[in-house]
Design a protein around this motif. Structure first.
Motif, PDB file in Angstrom:
ATOM      1  N   CYS A  93      -3.131 -12.578 -53.891  1.00 20.41           N
ATOM      2  CA  CYS A  93      -2.861 -13.970 -53.504  1.00 20.41           C
ATOM      3  C   CYS A  93      -4.026 -14.550 -52.698  1.00 20.41           C
ATOM      4  O   CYS A  93      -4.394 -15.724 -52.878  1.00 20.41           O
ATOM      5  N   ASP A  94      -4.608 -13.738 -51.817  1.00 16.45           N
ATOM      6  CA  ASP A  94      -5.776 -14.208 -51.062  1.00 16.45           C
ATOM      7  C   ASP A  94      -6.933 -14.527 -51.996  1.00 16.45           C
ATOM      8  O   ASP A  94      -7.679 -15.497 -51.787  1.00 16.45           O
ATOM      9  N   ALA A  95      -7.086 -13.694 -53.051  1.00 18.63           N
ATOM     10  CA  ALA A  95      -8.141 -13.968 -54.023  1.00 18.63           C
ATOM     11  C   ALA A  95      -7.881 -15.284 -54.752  1.00 18.63           C
ATOM     12  O   ALA A  95      -8.810 -16.071 -55.008  1.00 18.63           O
ATOM     13  N   LEU A  96      -6.601 -15.528 -55.089  1.00 18.21           N
ATOM     14  CA  LEU A  96      -6.260 -16.805 -55.725  1.00 18.21           C
ATOM     15  C   LEU A  96      -6.539 -17.964 -54.781  1.00 18.21           C
ATOM     16  O   LEU A  96      -7.068 -19.013 -55.198  1.00 18.21           O
ATOM     17  N   ILE A  97      -6.168 -17.803 -53.515  1.00 20.81           N
ATOM     18  CA  ILE A  97      -6.405 -18.876 -52.536  1.00 20.81           C
ATOM     19  C   ILE A  97      -7.907 -19.106 -52.359  1.00 20.81           C
ATOM     20  O   ILE A  97      -8.374 -20.250 -52.265  1.00 20.81           O
ATOM     21  N   GLU A  98      -8.670 -18.017 -52.334  1.00 22.72           N
ATOM     22  CA  GLU A  98     -10.125 -18.142 -52.200  1.00 22.72           C
ATOM     23  C   GLU A  98     -10.716 -18.860 -53.405  1.00 22.72           C
ATOM     24  O   GLU A  98     -11.593 -19.733 -53.266  1.00 22.72           O
ATOM     25  N   ALA A  99     -10.240 -18.512 -54.587  1.00 22.83           N
ATOM     26  CA  ALA A  99     -10.721 -19.203 -55.785  1.00 22.83           C
ATOM     27  C   ALA A  99     -10.340 -20.677 -55.749  1.00 22.83           C
ATOM     28  O   ALA A  99     -11.128 -21.553 -56.140  1.00 22.83           O
ATOM     29  N   LYS A 120     -11.766 -26.256 -54.808  1.00 22.14           N
ATOM     30  CA  LYS A 120     -11.558 -27.430 -53.956  1.00 22.14           C
ATOM     31  C   LYS A 120     -12.891 -27.958 -53.432  1.00 22.14           C
ATOM     32  O   LYS A 120     -13.151 -29.181 -53.439  1.00 22.14           O
ATOM     33  N   ALA A 121     -13.753 -27.062 -52.987  1.00 25.49           N
ATOM     34  CA  ALA A 121     -15.066 -27.483 -52.500  1.00 25.49           C
ATOM     35  C   ALA A 121     -15.876 -28.126 -53.613  1.00 25.49           C
ATOM     36  O   ALA A 121     -16.576 -29.139 -53.392  1.00 25.49           O
ATOM     37  N   GLN A 122     -15.780 -27.562 -54.843  1.00 27.07           N
ATOM     38  CA  GLN A 122     -16.506 -28.157 -55.963  1.00 27.07           C
ATOM     39  C   GLN A 122     -15.989 -29.554 -56.285  1.00 27.07           C
ATOM     40  O   GLN A 122     -16.771 -30.487 -56.515  1.00 27.07           O
ATOM     41  N   LEU A 123     -14.696 -29.704 -56.271  1.00 23.56           N
ATOM     42  CA  LEU A 123     -14.120 -31.018 -56.564  1.00 23.56           C
ATOM     43  C   LEU A 123     -14.458 -32.011 -55.459  1.00 23.56           C
ATOM     44  O   LEU A 123     -14.742 -33.197 -55.736  1.00 23.56           O
ATOM     45  N   LEU A 124     -14.399 -31.587 -54.219  1.00 21.51           N
ATOM     46  CA  LEU A 124     -14.763 -32.482 -53.115  1.00 21.51           C
ATOM     47  C   LEU A 124     -16.225 -32.897 -53.214  1.00 21.51           C
ATOM     48  O   LEU A 124     -16.589 -34.040 -52.890  1.00 21.51           O
TER      49      LEU A 124
END
Length: 739
Positions: free
Chosen positions: A326-332, A337-341
């Motif tokens: 789950c942490d890996a999913l959140i990190e991805a 999110k950073a790319q979209l921002l």
């Protein structure tokens, strides 16, 4: 011994048995507790009165009927018939074991406490038509005129209780304290009771008849109890007679007088000592079996406790893995999110840049337009016509040009203030909602079912199953065998079935087999290796080891039994007698082979000539599986044979005739074939005598017994025969007449 303590406690009072009696249902109860739970039944409904009416039902038959049970499933307690003297008028009490007990119908003497009557030895009289219900099996028992004295005392149980209490290292407690027993200070040898000081003053005063009793310290009392002589059991019906015999029908000890004039006079009886030893032996045997079950249960408990530890460890590991995933999913998701921002920021800056450029451009144009307008207004104010006309055309052109610059689209924003980007999070949200555990583990190692695995001649049948607690999906299995000489394993079966028969194996060979399961996640571990030997049907004796399973094979016979093979025989061949007798419906020679092939060992079989007409030339020998079936055996290079008539014989292979030998066959003659792979030779016998020299040598591979004949010959096969006495396998030259 702590586990035994519950067996030594009364089901009514919850304390250790005190003067236990044996009920007809084989359960035990304290004598005083039995008195406490007695109830009185009406005369009209008394089972005793029913028996007295001549129904002919014995006490034991009546107990088995159990029609007078007072147990109520509605309240899980014991009741009594209402309206009678012994019916309780106060709520019933509950014992420590949960059994509901009614108050006694007859008040106890004031000096008696708990359920003990140490100094009287006499119970109050029991009311007539009294009924007792077993607190364990709830069977109703009707008392006779003897009352509770009619039930035998369990001396063995009483002795076990005494020994158990004596073995406890804790200080001796008072036996008369009701709530929390205090430490005993004295013991009365006559009453056989331990007292604390308050209970001794209250229940055992140093005056009157009790003044002559001897009081000793508790430790000395324990020793005296242990050293007291064994009590002799007496008959419950004849109190002066000792129990000396055993009634087999009633399953109870009896005295001599019971056999003379009692109800046991017509029953089968045996000596008490003999039955004592017999039942002790039976109990010991039963205990041995129970001990094995208890050992298995202990091992099972150890396994379960280990499973608890493994479950905890695996749970922690699995939770850590889940958190990491789950942490890996959140990190991805954060990276995305950073790319979209970043894309939004670029779009934002682009829009601002375009709008700002348009603002700057419009500002410059507006300043120029305003300056032109102010200049033109000042020109219009001039009163010099000639001077005005000199510049008016140019000003008019400039005004029109400036107006055209503010034409269509020049006053329209080049960029919208709205962001045309929409984040499509629906599929991701749906995927998150669908996020669940899937089966991604390989299957566990299958378990070979040894009771269903067997070998017969040149085939082996293997059966397996998945582990009982395995929940991992299995898509198929892979069965592997070696080559019978300890070589590499090879796949012989891939499929979903869990039983497989492998044919075409070498005779009298040792094979290793193993199986593994697979699914979409991969291939699981191998099962334990099974070692088995091909020959006749076997009984398998198993020697299981942690990673290797040896099956010791005990052959029913060391020789091979076989018949003629109908599937591979020429269509003109006629078989009978369970495929042991063969003839032909053609005048031409036709070939038939045995159903078992040989590649190792020493084998001998014979054929009896049942019919021999017109001196034909039948051929006997061995052949490959693809031998020609419509010519004489030995005509091609796939057969090695001896053909014989009534006077002589020849050896033949690949249509080459050799070693003409005198001596032929007739009706009733016997032709023997001996195949020895240890030396690679083939020889023939006629009527138990070797026919010619060794026929063929350097034989290797798989060969089948074979014969060719026509309609003038009928032969019966005899397989599974021992090697002739004159022949010794494995030597360079056979003994006797072998050349």
């Amino acid at each position: 011994m702590d586990e035994m303590e519950e067996e030594l406690k009364c089901p009514v009072c919850g304390s250790f048995y005190r003067e236990p009696i044996i009920l007809p249902c084989s359960h035990n109860i304290c004598l005083a507790c039995a008195r406490n739970i007695l109830v009185q039944t009406p005369d009209a409904e008394s089972p005793q009165s029913s028996r007295a009416s001549g129904s002919g039902v014995s006490d034991y038959d009546y107990l088995d009927l159990d029609k007078m049970s007072l147990y109520s499933e509605a309240d899980s307690g014991y009741g009594s018939y209402g309206g009678f003297v012994s019916a309780p008028t106060t709520p019933c009490q509950k014992s420590p074991n949960g059994v509901r007990v009614f108050p006694p119908t007859v008040p106890h003497p004031p000096q008696a406490q708990h359920h003990l009557l140490p100094h009287t030895g006499v119970l109050p009289p029991v009311p007539r038509n009294s009924c007792l219900t077993c607190p364990q099996c709830h069977r109703s028992l009707t008392l006779d005129d003897r009352g509770l004295r009619g039930f035998p005392k369990n001396r063995v149980l009483e002795g076990v209780v005494d020994r158990y209490q004596q073995s406890k290292a804790a200080a001796l407690k008072c036996q008369l304290c009701e709530k929390s027993p205090r430490e005993a200070t004295v013991m009365c040898e006559q009453c056989d009771v331990f007292y604390c000081d308050p209970c001794r003053l209250r229940c055992h005063p140093p005056r009157g008849p009790l003044a002559k009793h001897r009081l000793v310290p508790p430790a000395q009392g324990r020793i005296s109890r242990r050293a007291s002589p064994r009590k002799i059991s007496t008959c419950t019906e004849h109190e002066l007679e000792n129990l000396s015999m055993y009634c087999v029908q009633c399953k109870t000890p009896v005295c001599y007088q019971c056999l003379e004039d009692g109800k046991h006079s017509t029953h089968e009886v045996k000596a008490l000592g003999a039955m004592w030893k017999l039942h002790k032996g039976q109990l010991s045997q039963a205990l041995n079996v129970l001990s094995d079950r208890a050992t298995e249960a202990k091992e099972f408990l150890v396994q379960l406790r280990n499973m608890v530890q493994h479950i905890q460890e695996n749970g922690v590991e699995f939770e850590a893995c889940l958190v990491a995933q789950c942490d890996a999913l959140i990190e991805a998701l954060n990276r995305r999110k950073a790319q979209l921002l970043s894309r939004v920021t670029k779009e934002h800056e682009h829009k601002l840049s375009v709008v700002r450029d348009q603002i700057s451009h419009c500002t410059v144009k507006l300043r120029q337009t305003t300056g032109l307008m102010e200049y033109c207004l000042e020109v219009i104010k001039e009163n010099d016509p000639s001077g005005f006309l000199q510049i008016s055309d140019a000003l008019i052109r400039r005004v029109h040009m400036t107006e055209n610059q503010w034409g269509k689209g020049s006053l329209t924003p080049r960029m919208s203030s709205d962001f045309d980007l929409t984040l499509d999070s629906g599929p991701l949200l749906q995927t998150i909602h669908q996020l669940d555990f899937v089966q991604m583990k390989v299957p566990a190692a299958p378990i070979l079912q040894l009771e269903e695995c067997c070998t017969q001649t040149n085939s082996a049948t293997l059966s397996w199953k998945q582990p009982p607690l395995s929940t991992i999906a299995v898509e198929g299995y892979i069965l592997e065998l070696d080559d019978g000489t300890g070589g590499q394993f090879r796949e012989v079966y891939v499929g979903t079935e869990m039983i497989c028969t492998v044919d075409g194996l070498h005779f009298n060979s040792t094979y290793k087999s193993r199986v593994k399961a697979f699914n979409s996640s991969g291939v699981g571990q191998y099962s334990k290796t099974l070692v088995m030997q091909t020959s006749e049907s076997k009984r398998l004796y198993i020697d299981a080891q942690p990673r290797f399973m040896t099956v010791c094979v005990c052959a029913l016979s060391a020789v091979a039994w076989f018949t003629f093979d109908t599937a591979s025989a020429h269509p003109d061949i006629i078989l009978s007698n369970d495929n042991l007798t063969v003839t032909c419906n053609s005048y031409d020679d036709r070939v038939v082979m045995g159903n078992t092939g040989f590649s190792r060992g020493v084998h001998y079989w014979e054929m009896t000539i049942d019919r021999y007409d017109n001196h034909p030339d039948p051929a006997f020998g061995i052949a490959r599986a693809d031998v020609m079936k419509d010519v004489m055996l030995g005509k091609d290079d796939k057969a090695w044979a001896m053909y014989v008539d009534n006077n002589r014989s020849w050896f033949m292979h690949n249509n080459s005739h050799t070693n003409r030998t005198d001596g032929g066959i007739s009706k009733g003659a016997t032709v023997g074939v001996l195949l020895d792979f240890s030396r690679g030779i083939l020889l023939f016998l006629i009527n138990d005598e070797q026919q010619g020299p060794v026929a063929f040598n350097t034989l290797e591979g798989m060969y089948y017994p074979a014969i060719s004949l026509n309609r003038n010959v009928q032969v019966t096969l005899h397989s599974g025969l021992p090697i002739p006495d004159f022949y010794t396998p494995g030597e360079s030259e056979a003994a006797g007449s072998v050349c």
